[in-house]
Design a protein around this motif. Structure first.
Motif, short mmCIF file in Angstrom:
data_model
loop_
_atom_site.label_atom_id
_atom_site.label_comp_id
_atom_site.label_asym_id
_atom_site.label_seq_id
_atom_site.Cartn_x
_atom_site.Cartn_y
_atom_site.Cartn_z
N ASP A 1 7.05 -8.72 4.05
CA ASP A 1 7.60 -9.30 2.84
C ASP A 1 6.78 -8.92 1.62
O ASP A 1 5.62 -8.55 1.72
CB ASP A 1 7.66 -10.82 2.96
N TYR A 2 7.40 -9.09 0.45
CA TYR A 2 6.78 -8.65 -0.79
C TYR A 2 5.48 -9.39 -1.11
O TYR A 2 4.62 -8.88 -1.80
CB TYR A 2 7.76 -8.84 -1.96
N ASN B 1 3.09 -10.25 0.84
CA ASN B 1 1.94 -9.85 1.65
C ASN B 1 1.40 -8.51 1.16
O ASN B 1 2.11 -7.74 0.53
CB ASN B 1 2.35 -9.76 3.12
N LEU C 1 -1.25 -5.03 2.01
CA LEU C 1 -1.96 -4.21 2.99
C LEU C 1 -3.06 -3.45 2.26
O LEU C 1 -2.79 -2.76 1.27
CB LEU C 1 -1.01 -3.23 3.66
N ILE D 1 -5.89 -0.60 2.77
CA ILE D 1 -6.39 0.48 3.63
C ILE D 1 -7.67 0.99 2.99
O ILE D 1 -7.66 1.56 1.90
CB ILE D 1 -5.34 1.60 3.76
N PHE E 1 7.78 -1.78 4.24
CA PHE E 1 6.83 -2.82 3.85
C PHE E 1 6.94 -3.01 2.34
O PHE E 1 6.66 -2.10 1.57
CB PHE E 1 5.40 -2.42 4.24
N TYR E 2 7.34 -4.21 1.94
CA TYR E 2 7.65 -4.45 0.53
C TYR E 2 6.53 -5.14 -0.24
O TYR E 2 6.68 -5.45 -1.41
CB TYR E 2 8.95 -5.23 0.42
N GLY E 3 5.41 -5.38 0.42
CA GLY E 3 4.25 -5.87 -0.30
C GLY E 3 3.47 -4.72 -0.90
O GLY E 3 3.82 -3.55 -0.74
N GLU E 4 2.43 -5.07 -1.62
CA GLU E 4 1.59 -4.03 -2.21
C GLU E 4 0.75 -3.36 -1.13
O GLU E 4 0.22 -4.01 -0.25
CB GLU E 4 0.67 -4.63 -3.26
N THR E 5 0.62 -2.05 -1.28
CA THR E 5 -0.31 -1.31 -0.43
C THR E 5 -1.46 -0.84 -1.31
O THR E 5 -1.24 -0.19 -2.34
CB THR E 5 0.37 -0.09 0.21
N HIS E 6 -2.67 -1.20 -0.91
CA HIS E 6 -3.86 -0.83 -1.68
C HIS E 6 -4.67 0.19 -0.89
O HIS E 6 -5.08 -0.10 0.23
CB HIS E 6 -4.75 -2.05 -1.94
N PHE E 7 -4.90 1.34 -1.49
CA PHE E 7 -5.80 2.31 -0.89
C PHE E 7 -7.16 2.16 -1.57
O PHE E 7 -7.30 2.40 -2.76
CB PHE E 7 -5.26 3.73 -1.07
#
Lengths: 237, 64
Positions: free
Chosen positions: A227-228, A230, A232, A234, B5-11
């Motif tokens: 969901d928006y 949450n 992630l 990396i 995946f509709y959340g933020e992805t942070h690298f």
């Protein structure tokens, strides 16, 4: 207020109050300056003002925002209990980007685990440490304890990110490992157990982490979903 | 794999030599790149709806 524990979720407007045993079960806002003997926040909370606590307890899986520029003081002999878990992290951030909030304790130690910290300064002479935790920047006075990086392999087909049954130390092995920390590499390979097309890995927690993420060799076109609200993260090395 | 995946992805890069291979997948939500030393190296075409390079902070989840 002294007496038996109070169990409620509430906004504490007004300030300059003394509370004894507080257990807040829903989202809570604390304003201005207060004194607590024991305060347990079981859900998300925003804490404003400069407050004093004998015992302050935060709960795994929740997000705690401390007012930028404020100081939350753990009294001498007191304790700050803030431990996430093998299945979820606990997040402590300030209310304003780049502007720190302070946690103060004069002596002793404060040891947290499985926490996410950002813009939180530890002051006052005590020893502050965080194990299996994520430093998202502008955290001063903390020792982030080193951990042994793991290679974690997804097993068992579709499921939730925070289900330990899906994380294994070997490809196609037995699950049961704690969810990935910022130090762990995660692999979704041919032994991940995706037997049908379109099975899903659901990032179902507020913040999920890994070091490297590798989908090389995975079968049946699984999907990484979530969901928006949450996030992630990396991390590089 | 597919990305939904509709959340933020942070690298978050803390060192040199970090790479991203996205193999044609499109990131369907916000992607943020942050680093302390050198940035990320894209090893193939990167497709994202809303990508940023930032030095800022992780914003709250909005669950309070």
């Amino acid at each position: 207020m002294h007496g038996p524990p109070s169990c409620f979720g509430a906004n504490f407007y007004g300030g300059n109050q003394s509370y004894y045993n507080l257990v807040s079960e829903t989202g809570t806002r604390v304003d201005y300056n207060n004194s607590f003997h024991s305060a347990t926040f079981m859900s998300n909370a925003r804490i404003y003002g400069n407050n004093h606590f004998d015992i302050l307890t935060f709960t795994t899986g929740q997000v705690y925002e401390l007012a930028a520029g404020s100081t939350q003081t753990i009294n001498p002999g007191g304790a700050f209990i803030g431990n996430g878990s093998c299945m979820d992290f606990l997040t402590i951030i300030s209310t304003s980007a780049g502007n720190a909030a302070q946690i103060e304790k004069a002596t002793g130690t404060i040891g947290l685990s499985y926490v996410v910290l950002q813009d939180i300064h530890a002051v006052g002479g005590a020893t502050f440490s965080a194990a299996n935790s994520a430093d998202l920047g502008n955290n001063v006075g903390w020792t982030f304890l080193p951990v042994s990086p793991r290679n974690l392999y997804w097993v068992g087909g579709g499921g939730d990110w925070n289900d330990v049954a899906h994380w294994s130390l070997t490809s196609g092995g037995t699950g049961g490992e704690c969810i990935p920390t910022p130090f762990d590499n995660v692999f979704f390979d041919q032994n991940a157990g995706f037997s049908l097309p379109g099975e899903q890995v659901n990032i179902n927690i507020p913040v999920a982490f890994c070091h490297n993420m590798d989908w090389t060799g995975v079968l049946n076109l699984p999907a990484l979903i979530g969901d928006y609200q949450n996030k992630l993260f990396i991390f590089g090395s | 794999m597919a990305l939904a995946f509709y959340g933020e992805t942070h690298f978050m890069s803390h060192a040199t030599g970090e790479t991203i291979t996205s193999a044609g997948r499109e990131f369907p939500s916000t992607v943020l790149f942050r680093w302390r030393r050198r940035g990320w190296t894209l090893l193939d075409a990167f497709r994202g709806i809303n990508s940023h390079t930032v030095t800022g902070r992780y914003t709250r989840t909005g669950k309070t």
